[in-house]
Structures are given as structure tokens and as C-alpha cells.
Write a protein that holds these residues in place. Sequence first.
Motif, short mmCIF file in Angstrom:
data_model
loop_
_atom_site.label_atom_id
_atom_site.label_comp_id
_atom_site.label_asym_id
_atom_site.label_seq_id
_atom_site.Cartn_x
_atom_site.Cartn_y
_atom_site.Cartn_z
N GLY A 65 0.82 -1.20 0.00
CA GLY A 65 0.00 0.00 0.00
C GLY A 65 0.86 1.25 0.00
N MET A 66 0.21 2.41 -0.04
CA MET A 66 0.95 3.66 -0.10
C MET A 66 1.76 3.88 1.17
SD MET A 66 -1.73 6.78 0.49
CE MET A 66 -2.31 7.22 2.12
N LEU A 67 2.89 4.56 1.02
CA LEU A 67 3.80 4.94 2.10
C LEU A 67 4.45 3.72 2.74
CD1 LEU A 67 1.66 7.69 3.91
CD2 LEU A 67 2.76 7.76 1.67
N ASP A 68 4.33 2.57 2.12
CA ASP A 68 4.88 1.33 2.65
C ASP A 68 5.97 0.83 1.71
OD1 ASP A 68 5.15 -0.90 4.32
OD2 ASP A 68 2.99 -1.22 4.46
N SER A 69 6.56 -0.31 2.04
CA SER A 69 7.57 -0.92 1.19
C SER A 69 7.19 -2.36 0.91
CB SER A 69 8.95 -0.86 1.84
OG SER A 69 9.08 -1.88 2.83
N ARG A 70 7.95 -3.01 0.04
CA ARG A 70 7.65 -4.40 -0.29
C ARG A 70 7.86 -5.32 0.92
NH1 ARG A 70 12.92 -3.51 -2.10
NH2 ARG A 70 14.36 -5.30 -2.04
N ASP A 88 7.82 -8.27 14.96
CA ASP A 88 8.73 -7.17 14.61
C ASP A 88 7.98 -5.87 14.33
OD1 ASP A 88 7.47 -7.87 12.26
OD2 ASP A 88 9.29 -8.09 11.07
N HIS A 89 6.74 -5.77 14.81
CA HIS A 89 5.90 -4.64 14.44
C HIS A 89 6.51 -3.29 14.82
CE1 HIS A 89 2.21 -2.51 13.48
NE2 HIS A 89 2.19 -1.97 14.69
N GLU A 90 6.97 -3.13 16.03
CA GLU A 90 7.48 -1.84 16.47
C GLU A 90 8.70 -1.43 15.65
OE1 GLU A 90 7.78 1.71 18.15
OE2 GLU A 90 6.12 0.30 18.46
N GLU A 91 9.58 -2.37 15.41
CA GLU A 91 10.76 -2.08 14.59
C GLU A 91 10.35 -1.68 13.17
OE1 GLU A 91 14.64 -4.50 12.77
OE2 GLU A 91 13.22 -5.50 14.12
N TYR A 92 9.37 -2.37 12.64
CA TYR A 92 8.94 -2.09 11.28
C TYR A 92 8.31 -0.71 11.17
CZ TYR A 92 6.91 -2.80 6.66
OH TYR A 92 6.58 -2.67 5.34
N GLY A 97 10.79 2.04 11.23
CA GLY A 97 11.44 2.18 9.93
C GLY A 97 10.58 2.93 8.93
N LEU A 98 9.27 2.69 8.95
CA LEU A 98 8.37 3.41 8.04
C LEU A 98 8.38 4.91 8.33
CD1 LEU A 98 5.14 1.16 7.92
CD2 LEU A 98 6.96 1.32 6.21
N VAL A 99 8.32 5.26 9.61
CA VAL A 99 8.30 6.67 9.99
C VAL A 99 9.63 7.33 9.64
CG1 VAL A 99 8.12 8.27 11.93
CG2 VAL A 99 6.59 6.29 11.80
#
Length: 275
Positions: free
Chosen positions: A37-42, A174-178, A181-183
Motif C-alpha cells: 500500500g501507499m507509504l509502505d515498502s515491499r 517485529d511490528h514496532e521495529e517495522y 522504519g516506516l516513519v
Amino acid sequence: MNGTVAPVTRHLDLPGGRIAFDDTGHGTGAPVVLLPGMLDSRAAYRHLRPLLTAAGRRVITMDLRGFGESSIRWDDYSPAAIAGDVLALLDHLGIERAVLAGNSYTGASVVRAAGGAPERVAGIVLLDAFVENVPPGALQRLAVGAMGALLVRSPAFWGLYQRRMAYPGPRPADHEEYVTGLVDAMRTPGRRTATRGYVRGDSAPAGWTAAVRCPALVVMGSKDPDFPKPELVADRQAAALNARKVMIEGAGHYPMADHPRATADALLAFLADLV
């Protein structure tokens, strides 16, 4: 990341910039291309991809314009432009036909690709996409506009959405780490331009589903906070595309991350029925 080795990043150079992707697994069926989705990565598919490859599927995940490891500055961030990137990637890899899956914003992209190049698309999968969404009312349009403006000005707002809303049920280990990284990625110089391009894009264009003739699968999280009534949206999409519908109980806006096994089961059953 599920104990698997991260795939090697590859790049496709296009007239407007460079698209990053990876290509893992092998099999006799049509390859599967996964769009975030938008603002995300593969990496949004980091938990789903190994389940699909373990089942014998070739899986390609692609970063979108402006995010992940793709070039940041483009003149067009629309779903239609991304559909063109997907078809260019198929050409680059010598793939005649593929199954295309899009999450959220890129649901419109896979619909556009399937309608515009039916000979290249064996099937499409919508993962909590905005296609055929219930038309918003005036207050909802104002709210969406306000949230878009906040996203452009404050990457922290995206982190708040990811941490407090998008995952109403279980979260990846790994949600918090991920999310961090997005922010951080949104704070990269020039990224505001890309963010603005997505926020102003039309993720739910009207009429595109009418051109789709290939098999389709609609996957929707039952607790997706982006839709007041997720199953109603899924029903609308399934009717418009004559598609199979799978509701994933307890999933939010990213079922491939919070319920990867259930999402994989839905995709693999759909893929098994394709000719």
C-alpha cells in the motif's frame, strides 16, 4: 523475519526513475506479484512471501514509486502509473502472465493492469483495497482530507495510525521495529513530495472494474479500521469483479502481516484454481 534470508534487491530503470523489487521462489504456476500500500515498502509482505514460496510459488515483491528502495521523486504517483510499472516489470523479467495482488492504494493498480492488459494478467487479488468503496459523505471527505494533510506534515501521524489503528488484533513480532522504519523513511529528504503525491492520488477510481475479465479474489480483514463496514466493501468488490471473497476474522488493514497464514491459505486456494 520468520527466520528466512532477506531476498536480494534488484532494480528496474524506467524513464521517470528506478523501481526496486525482488524475485524469489519458483514453480510451474503463474508468478505472483505483490504490491504494498501507499507509504509502505515491499517488506510489508515479509511474513507472507515465505509461506507462498514454501508452497512452490514464484513471488515478486515490488517497491512503489517514492518509497522503499525505489527512486523518491517522480512526476506521477497515481494507481495508473503504478499499473504501468508492474507491466514494465513483467516485460523486464520475461513473464508473459502473472497474478497481481495489491494492498490498499494499489488495489486500483492491479485492477487497472488487468483491465488494460488482460493478456498479461492471469488473476488479481485485492487485499483490503479501496476499489468500489462506499462513496464517502461530506464529513468523511473532510476527515480524509484532514488526515492526508497531517500525513504530509507529520510522519509521526503515520506511526500513530500504524501503532494504534491499523492492527486492531495481533501484531507481528517485529511490528514496532517495522513501524519505526516506516516513519524514519518518511523523514528522508524529498519524501514529502512522494507522500503528497499519494495522499492526493485517487485510490478508488470509478469504473475500472468493468474492464476486468480475469479471475479475482477479494481478501478483507473483518476489523479493518479504514472501512466503517469492511464486509460491505468486500461484497461490493466481489460483485463488481465476480470474485471470490474471503473475510479474515480479526485482521486489520494489513492481513498479510497480522494474519499471514490465513492470507496465504486464501491466496494459495485461489492460485490452485487458476488455469
